[in-house]
Design a protein around this motif. Structure first.
Motif, PDB file in Angstrom:
ATOM      1  N   GLY A 176       0.823  -1.204   0.000  1.00  0.00           N
ATOM      2  CA  GLY A 176       0.000   0.000   0.000  1.00  0.00           C
ATOM      3  C   GLY A 176       0.858   1.254   0.000  1.00  0.00           C
ATOM      4  N   ALA A 177       2.051   1.158  -0.602  1.00  0.00           N
ATOM      5  CA  ALA A 177       2.960   2.312  -0.627  1.00  0.00           C
ATOM      6  C   ALA A 177       2.424   3.392  -1.563  1.00  0.00           C
ATOM      7  CB  ALA A 177       4.338   1.869  -1.093  1.00  0.00           C
ATOM      8  N   ALA A 178       2.534   4.635  -1.126  1.00  0.00           N
ATOM      9  CA  ALA A 178       2.102   5.757  -1.968  1.00  0.00           C
ATOM     10  C   ALA A 178       3.164   6.094  -3.005  1.00  0.00           C
ATOM     11  CB  ALA A 178       1.834   6.987  -1.105  1.00  0.00           C
ATOM     12  N   GLN A 179       4.411   5.780  -2.682  1.00  0.00           N
ATOM     13  CA  GLN A 179       5.505   6.080  -3.609  1.00  0.00           C
ATOM     14  C   GLN A 179       6.682   5.172  -3.297  1.00  0.00           C
ATOM     15  OE1 GLN A 179       5.267  10.277  -2.312  1.00  0.00           O
ATOM     16  NE2 GLN A 179       7.492  10.184  -2.125  1.00  0.00           N
ATOM     17  N   VAL A 180       7.749   5.336  -4.101  1.00  0.00           N
ATOM     18  CA  VAL A 180       8.926   4.492  -3.932  1.00  0.00           C
ATOM     19  C   VAL A 180      10.174   5.363  -3.977  1.00  0.00           C
ATOM     20  CG1 VAL A 180       8.985   3.905  -6.411  1.00  0.00           C
ATOM     21  CG2 VAL A 180      10.087   2.396  -4.754  1.00  0.00           C
ATOM     22  N   HIS A 181      11.127   5.059  -3.113  1.00  0.00           N
ATOM     23  CA  HIS A 181      12.376   5.823  -3.035  1.00  0.00           C
ATOM     24  C   HIS A 181      13.525   4.887  -3.420  1.00  0.00           C
ATOM     25  CE1 HIS A 181      10.288   8.669   0.086  1.00  0.00           C
ATOM     26  NE2 HIS A 181       9.787   8.756  -1.119  1.00  0.00           N
ATOM     27  N   LEU A 182      14.282   5.296  -4.412  1.00  0.00           N
ATOM     28  CA  LEU A 182      15.273   4.412  -5.039  1.00  0.00           C
ATOM     29  C   LEU A 182      16.685   4.984  -4.972  1.00  0.00           C
ATOM     30  CD1 LEU A 182      13.230   3.838  -8.312  1.00  0.00           C
ATOM     31  CD2 LEU A 182      13.437   2.236  -6.381  1.00  0.00           C
ATOM     32  N   ALA A 183      17.651   4.098  -4.807  1.00  0.00           N
ATOM     33  CA  ALA A 183      19.048   4.522  -4.912  1.00  0.00           C
ATOM     34  C   ALA A 183      19.318   4.968  -6.347  1.00  0.00           C
ATOM     35  CB  ALA A 183      19.971   3.366  -4.545  1.00  0.00           C
ATOM     36  N   ALA A 196       4.689   4.084 -11.789  1.00  0.00           N
ATOM     37  CA  ALA A 196       3.926   5.270 -12.221  1.00  0.00           C
ATOM     38  C   ALA A 196       2.559   4.869 -12.777  1.00  0.00           C
ATOM     39  CB  ALA A 196       4.726   6.041 -13.271  1.00  0.00           C
ATOM     40  N   ARG A 197       2.510   3.744 -13.470  1.00  0.00           N
ATOM     41  CA  ARG A 197       1.217   3.284 -14.021  1.00  0.00           C
ATOM     42  C   ARG A 197       0.207   3.044 -12.902  1.00  0.00           C
ATOM     43  NH1 ARG A 197       4.328   0.623 -17.891  1.00  0.00           N
ATOM     44  NH2 ARG A 197       4.508  -1.292 -16.658  1.00  0.00           N
ATOM     45  N   ASP A 198       0.712   2.667 -11.732  1.00  0.00           N
ATOM     46  CA  ASP A 198      -0.168   2.454 -10.569  1.00  0.00           C
ATOM     47  C   ASP A 198      -0.309   3.731  -9.744  1.00  0.00           C
ATOM     48  OD1 ASP A 198      -0.347  -0.189 -11.319  1.00  0.00           O
ATOM     49  OD2 ASP A 198       1.247  -0.856  -9.967  1.00  0.00           O
ATOM     50  N   GLY A 199       0.198   4.853 -10.273  1.00  0.00           N
ATOM     51  CA  GLY A 199       0.054   6.132  -9.564  1.00  0.00           C
ATOM     52  C   GLY A 199       1.056   6.345  -8.451  1.00  0.00           C
ATOM     53  N   ARG A 200       2.207   5.671  -8.538  1.00  0.00           N
ATOM     54  CA  ARG A 200       3.201   5.777  -7.470  1.00  0.00           C
ATOM     55  C   ARG A 200       4.456   6.484  -7.989  1.00  0.00           C
ATOM     56  NH1 ARG A 200       0.775   0.561  -6.578  1.00  0.00           N
ATOM     57  NH2 ARG A 200      -0.364   0.736  -4.613  1.00  0.00           N
ATOM     58  N   PRO A 201       4.700   7.707  -7.564  1.00  0.00           N
ATOM     59  CA  PRO A 201       5.902   8.416  -8.001  1.00  0.00           C
ATOM     60  C   PRO A 201       7.166   7.757  -7.453  1.00  0.00           C
ATOM     61  CG  PRO A 201       4.382   9.884  -6.795  1.00  0.00           C
ATOM     62  CD  PRO A 201       3.873   8.486  -6.638  1.00  0.00           C
ATOM     63  N   ALA A 202       8.267   7.967  -8.171  1.00  0.00           N
ATOM     64  CA  ALA A 202       9.580   7.482  -7.727  1.00  0.00           C
ATOM     65  C   ALA A 202      10.490   8.677  -7.450  1.00  0.00           C
ATOM     66  CB  ALA A 202      10.194   6.588  -8.804  1.00  0.00           C
ATOM     67  N   TRP A 203      11.082   8.684  -6.276  1.00  0.00           N
ATOM     68  CA  TRP A 203      12.086   9.676  -5.920  1.00  0.00           C
ATOM     69  C   TRP A 203      13.423   8.947  -5.771  1.00  0.00           C
ATOM     70  CZ3 TRP A 203       9.456  12.820  -1.317  1.00  0.00           C
ATOM     71  CH2 TRP A 203       8.325  13.478  -1.818  1.00  0.00           C
ATOM     72  N   ALA A 204      14.525   9.655  -6.019  1.00  0.00           N
ATOM     73  CA  ALA A 204      15.844   9.008  -5.972  1.00  0.00           C
ATOM     74  C   ALA A 204      16.766   9.696  -4.973  1.00  0.00           C
ATOM     75  CB  ALA A 204      16.480   9.036  -7.366  1.00  0.00           C
ATOM     76  N   TYR A 205      17.604   8.881  -4.327  1.00  0.00           N
ATOM     77  CA  TYR A 205      18.615   9.382  -3.405  1.00  0.00           C
ATOM     78  C   TYR A 205      19.974   8.842  -3.847  1.00  0.00           C
ATOM     79  CZ  TYR A 205      18.582   4.690  -1.416  1.00  0.00           C
ATOM     80  OH  TYR A 205      18.667   3.324  -1.253  1.00  0.00           O
ATOM     81  N   THR A 206      21.070   9.491  -3.611  1.00  0.00           N
ATOM     82  CA  THR A 206      21.210  10.865  -3.187  1.00  0.00           C
ATOM     83  C   THR A 206      21.732  11.610  -4.401  1.00  0.00           C
ATOM     84  OG1 THR A 206      21.767  10.074  -0.977  1.00  0.00           O
ATOM     85  CG2 THR A 206      22.297  12.367  -1.474  1.00  0.00           C
TER      86      THR A 206
END
Ligand code: G3P
Ligand code: MG
Length: 242
Positions: A176-183, A196-206
């Protein structure tokens, strides 16, 4: 020269790690004054029950203490120098400082009670009028993240990965994650597109350079965690630190 960046959510990493000691009030204030969309910081639960900001399980890298944080008394932790005279902050002190000036990404760094304790602190803020969407709770420890979601289902959660999960975006739905954070080095455009197709944005670090941000946006990334918000933003006027 890089092409202009498309709109990108800018999150201060561990406050503004490139500009001030990480996971400190000074770092978080620095990021907010630069006009970040939000700040990310790492939270651990002390065996006494207190919640405090620290990345490593040990003290040497970021403080003048030694050994495991969990084996020191909480009073001892609070007397340490976390850099430039800053103290190890509690979660409540940190939220008092932020005072709804940006989104708050709490990364759960310990398990076995951390999720539930953070849920209690957030519930108190929601009762004070904070919006649930102001928070994003994330963790590499997905069972702990799931425990947080059960304790506080209204607050968005983000799965953290330092690789690409075998189950792909299906795991995000399970959580049930709203988004995903990726290396940043493991951003896979197919995985980002499936999320994204499921409406979940991806943010990246660092992400600390404009070129890296540009490259990631072409793969569908819509937000970055950066040690150097000043490279992406112009300072804005905010209320002075109390
Ligand atoms: O939450 C994004 C990022 O902070 C995860 O890695 O090791 O910096 O906590 P780390
Ligand atoms: Mg972190």
């Amino acid at each position: 020269m890089s092409a202009p960046l498309p709109p990108l959510t800018i999150i201060g990493h561990r406050g503004a790690r490139g500009l001030a000691p990480e996971n400190t009030l000074a770092g978080i204030e620095t990021a907010l004054r630069l006009g970040v969309d939000g700040v990310e910081f790492d939270v651990q639960r002390h065996p006494d029950g207190a919640l405090f900001l620290l990345h490593d399980l040990t003290l040497e890298r970021t403080t003048n203490g030694r050994g495991l944080a969990a084996t020191q008394s909480f009073d001892t932790l609070r007397r340490l120098d976390a850099g430039q005279g800053e103290r190890v902050p509690t979660l409540d002190e940190t939220l008092d400082l932020i005072d709804r000036r940006g989104r708050v990404n709490i990364e759960l760094k310990t398990w076995g009670g951390c999720a539930e304790a953070v849920a209690v602190v957030i519930a108190a803020r929601l009762a004070q009028g904070w919006d649930a969407e102001q928070f994003i709770v994330s963790s590499f420890h997905l069972p702990e993240l799931q425990r947080f979601a059960r304790a506080q289902p209204n607050v968005p959660i983000a799965a953290l990965y330092c690789g690409v999960p075998l189950a792909g975006a299906a795991e995000l739905a399970t959580l049930g994650a709203a988004q995903v954070h990726l290396a940043d080095e493991f951003v896979d455009a197919d995985f980002v597109a499936a999320a994204a197709r499921d409406g979940r944005p991806a943010w990246a670090y660092t992400v600390n350079t404009l070129d890296a941000a540009q490259r990631l946006t072409t793969m569908g990334v819509s937000g970055i965690f950066t040690d150097h918000p000043e490279r992406f933003l112009r300072p804005v006027a905010t209320a002075p630190m109390q």
